[in-house]
Enzyme design. Structure first.
Site, PDB file in Angstrom:
ATOM      1  N   ARG A 126       4.554   8.574   7.291  1.00 16.02           N
ATOM      2  CA  ARG A 126       4.699   9.667   6.325  1.00 16.02           C
ATOM      3  C   ARG A 126       4.917  10.992   7.043  1.00 16.02           C
ATOM      4  NH1 ARG A 126       1.254  11.675   1.084  1.00 16.02           N
ATOM      5  NH2 ARG A 126       2.331  13.656   0.924  1.00 16.02           N
ATOM      6  N   ARG A 137       8.157  10.795   0.031  1.00 14.96           N
ATOM      7  CA  ARG A 137       7.226  10.281   1.037  1.00 14.96           C
ATOM      8  C   ARG A 137       7.345   8.765   1.123  1.00 14.96           C
ATOM      9  NH1 ARG A 137       2.963  12.593  -2.995  1.00 14.96           N
ATOM     10  NH2 ARG A 137       4.674  14.003  -3.002  1.00 14.96           N
ATOM     11  N   ASP A 175       1.941   7.477  -0.103  1.00 16.22           N
ATOM     12  CA  ASP A 175       0.920   8.429  -0.531  1.00 16.22           C
ATOM     13  C   ASP A 175      -0.303   7.610  -0.918  1.00 16.22           C
ATOM     14  OD1 ASP A 175      -0.094  10.959  -1.205  1.00 16.22           O
ATOM     15  OD2 ASP A 175       0.560  10.777  -3.282  1.00 16.22           O
ATOM     16  N   ASP A 183      -4.042   8.352  -2.320  1.00 13.75           N
ATOM     17  CA  ASP A 183      -4.930   9.390  -2.844  1.00 13.75           C
ATOM     18  C   ASP A 183      -6.249   8.809  -3.325  1.00 13.75           C
ATOM     19  OD1 ASP A 183      -3.090  11.466  -2.521  1.00 13.75           O
ATOM     20  OD2 ASP A 183      -2.240  11.178  -4.516  1.00 13.75           O
TER      21      ASP A 183
END
Length: 162
Positions: A87, A96, A99, A101
């Site tokens: 990334r 990207r 990701d 999260d």
């Protein structure tokens, strides 16, 4: 152990793989780690880019697991997966390869420089809410039934990945 929910997504390929392959590799890393038990993953969904829209569609999923990691150690684990997928942060809400999260960490409310939990955009994004509710249909966050939120009922721009 604490139940955590992790958002997974990506929209560009690189020399290390496609977004779907990066998500698959991240899932494998959670399953293979001794720091997680009971890993479950939603279906994969495709969605239009959020915020910055001049980029390819995203592939998204949500992972649920029990973890013995602290919130910041969990964040470090997630960021290591992003780095491992190559990334590169070009722009906020930009394209990207991967990701990862932290969406929820038990019932914790965290507001630090490095981590905000529940994720501050959680209740607005159908590409997070719909796969999250696939895993836990009756999930409540801060007394709010997520299934009742408008974004949880809005399938516009979202479909199961092929």
């Amino acid at each position: 152990m604490t139940i955590c929910y992790i958002g997974l997504g990506g929209n560009i390929s690189n020399a290390l793989g496609t977004p779907t392959e990066h998500i698959g590799n991240a899932i494998t890393a959670f399953v293979d780690s001794d720091d997680f038990d009971g890993v479950k993953v939603s279906s994969l969904y495709t969605s239009k880019a959020y915020g910055v829209t001049d980029q390819p569609d995203f592939v998204n999923a949500v992972l649920m697991a029990k973890t013995r990691l602290s919130p910041l150690a969990l964040l470090d684990f997630c960021q290591s997966l992003e780095t491992g997928a190559g990334r590169v942060r070009l722009r906020h809400w930009g394209e990207r390869s991967l990701d990862v999260d932290v969406l929820l960490y038990g019932d914790a409310m965290i507001d630090s420089e490095r981590l905000i939990v529940p994720h501050k955009e959680l209740m607005l994004r159908n590409f997070v809410l719909i796969p999250l509710l696939e895993l836990t249909p009756d999930l409540m966050v801060q007394g709010q039934a997520l299934a009742q939120l408008p974004a949880a009922q809005d399938w516009q721009g979202l479909e199961l990945a092929k």
